[in-house]
Scaffold this motif. Structure first.
Motif, PDB file in Angstrom:
ATOM      1  N   LEU A  24       1.699 -10.842  36.822  1.00  7.25           N
ATOM      2  CA  LEU A  24       1.999  -9.585  37.503  1.00  7.25           C
ATOM      3  C   LEU A  24       2.585  -9.866  38.879  1.00  7.25           C
ATOM      4  O   LEU A  24       2.063 -10.690  39.617  1.00  7.25           O
ATOM      5  N   PRO A  25       3.686  -9.179  39.233  1.00  5.14           N
ATOM      6  CA  PRO A  25       4.262  -9.353  40.568  1.00  5.14           C
ATOM      7  C   PRO A  25       3.263  -8.913  41.642  1.00  5.14           C
ATOM      8  O   PRO A  25       2.619  -7.870  41.505  1.00  5.14           O
TER       9      PRO A  25
ATOM     10  N   LEU B 133       2.897  -5.064  43.579  1.00  2.95           N
ATOM     11  CA  LEU B 133       3.600  -3.989  42.886  1.00  2.95           C
ATOM     12  C   LEU B 133       2.638  -2.903  42.409  1.00  2.95           C
ATOM     13  O   LEU B 133       2.899  -1.720  42.583  1.00  2.95           O
ATOM     14  N   LEU B 134       1.520  -3.318  41.856  1.00  3.28           N
ATOM     15  CA  LEU B 134       0.551  -2.380  41.297  1.00  3.28           C
ATOM     16  C   LEU B 134      -0.607  -2.162  42.267  1.00  3.28           C
ATOM     17  O   LEU B 134      -0.904  -3.018  43.096  1.00  3.28           O
TER      18      LEU B 134
ATOM     19  N   GLU C  47      -3.940  -3.047  38.461  1.00  2.00           N
ATOM     20  CA  GLU C  47      -3.963  -4.465  38.114  1.00  2.00           C
ATOM     21  C   GLU C  47      -5.270  -4.838  37.415  1.00  2.00           C
ATOM     22  O   GLU C  47      -5.264  -5.542  36.411  1.00  2.00           O
TER      23      GLU C  47
ATOM     24  N   ALA D 230       1.074   1.846  35.308  1.00  2.00           N
ATOM     25  CA  ALA D 230       1.318   0.442  35.645  1.00  2.00           C
ATOM     26  C   ALA D 230       2.455  -0.132  34.811  1.00  2.00           C
ATOM     27  O   ALA D 230       3.330  -0.833  35.336  1.00  2.00           O
ATOM     28  N   ILE D 231       2.470   0.168  33.537  1.00  2.00           N
ATOM     29  CA  ILE D 231       3.528  -0.340  32.660  1.00  2.00           C
ATOM     30  C   ILE D 231       4.874   0.252  33.055  1.00  2.00           C
ATOM     31  O   ILE D 231       5.893  -0.446  33.048  1.00  2.00           O
TER      32      ILE D 231
ATOM     33  N   LYS E  62       5.738   1.143  36.111  1.00  2.00           N
ATOM     34  CA  LYS E  62       6.129   0.418  37.330  1.00  2.00           C
ATOM     35  C   LYS E  62       6.696  -0.954  36.978  1.00  2.00           C
ATOM     36  O   LYS E  62       7.708  -1.381  37.527  1.00  2.00           O
ATOM     37  N   LEU E  63       6.027  -1.654  36.069  1.00  4.69           N
ATOM     38  CA  LEU E  63       6.490  -2.976  35.662  1.00  4.69           C
ATOM     39  C   LEU E  63       7.854  -2.895  34.976  1.00  4.69           C
ATOM     40  O   LEU E  63       8.728  -3.727  35.227  1.00  4.69           O
ATOM     41  N   ARG E  64       8.023  -1.897  34.132  1.00  6.93           N
ATOM     42  CA  ARG E  64       9.304  -1.718  33.443  1.00  6.93           C
ATOM     43  C   ARG E  64      10.437  -1.510  34.445  1.00  6.93           C
ATOM     44  O   ARG E  64      11.487  -2.148  34.365  1.00  6.93           O
TER      45      ARG E  64
ATOM     46  N   TYR F  91      10.474  -2.336  37.610  1.00 10.22           N
ATOM     47  CA  TYR F  91      10.617  -3.565  38.401  1.00 10.22           C
ATOM     48  C   TYR F  91      11.458  -4.599  37.647  1.00 10.22           C
ATOM     49  O   TYR F  91      12.392  -5.166  38.202  1.00 10.22           O
ATOM     50  N   TYR F  92      11.122  -4.840  36.381  1.00 11.81           N
ATOM     51  CA  TYR F  92      11.831  -5.858  35.633  1.00 11.81           C
ATOM     52  C   TYR F  92      13.242  -5.425  35.265  1.00 11.81           C
ATOM     53  O   TYR F  92      14.151  -6.254  35.190  1.00 11.81           O
TER      54      TYR F  92
END
Length: 184
Positions: free
Chosen positions: A124-125, A128-129, A134, A168-169, A171-173, A175-176
């Motif tokens: 996990l970056p 970010l979360l 997290e 969270a997912i 945010k990750l999506r 971000y990536y």
């Protein structure tokens, strides 16, 4: 099990042998039951492997100058819940290690195992979360807990867990996707 107070925990951490023996006697049935339950959910249960896993739970509590035992926070979970989580985690680690000893042919026949990080952690970056997001992702993916188990441990509604996971997912999506666009 809930009779263990902060003074007793301090004595455990300080190496009080009499206190440790009492702790082992009082916690052994809980730990053994969680190990057995976890093993039976993932694989066939071998009594000697149950014994090894129980021993590994106690070893993990003492490892690195009682680092794990020092991390217990009564504000986050009861001692029995926390020990159950540790027992489950140790057991899953042992099952993974056993699976990693499969022959190359058997390993290649199961492509799903390649999607799981070998160290059992998700990457996990940093920053970010939120801490809660997290924690929930780590419990769901690293510890392979179900949403209901996470909700029980954290003392929240199951919908809260699902919502935090979804956010969270997302945010990750984002971000990536942004990271991928920058590299293109």
């Amino acid at each position: 099990m809930e009779i263990v107070d902060s003074q007793i925990l301090d004595r455990l951490i300080d190496g009080d042998k009499k206190c440790w023996n009492r702790f082992v006697v009082e916690s052994a049935s809980l730990i053994r039951a969680m190990v057995y339950k976890t093993m039976s959910a993932y694989t066939t249960v071998n009594p000697s492997e149950v014994d090894d896993a129980v021993q590994n739970v106690y070893f993990r509590l003492l490892k690195d100058d009682c680092r794990l035992l020092k991390s217990y926070d009564r504000e986050k979970a009861s001692l029995s819940t926390w020990l159950g989580l540790i027992s489950r985690s140790v057991t899953i680690d042992l099952i993974r290690k056993r699976r990693n000893h499969l022959s190359l042919d058997e390993d290649l026949a199961s492509p799903q195992q390649h999607a799981i990080p070998t160290d059992g952690t998700i990457d996990l970056p940093k920053g970010l979360l939120s801490e809660r997001q997290e924690l929930i992702l780590r419990m769901l993916f690293d510890k392979e807990m179900g949403p209901d188990e996470v909700a029980d441990v954290l003392g929240v509604e199951i919908q809260t867990v699902r919502s935090a996971k979804h956010k969270a997912i997302e945010k990750l999506r984002r971000y990536y996707e942004a990271t991928h666009k920058e590299k293109s």
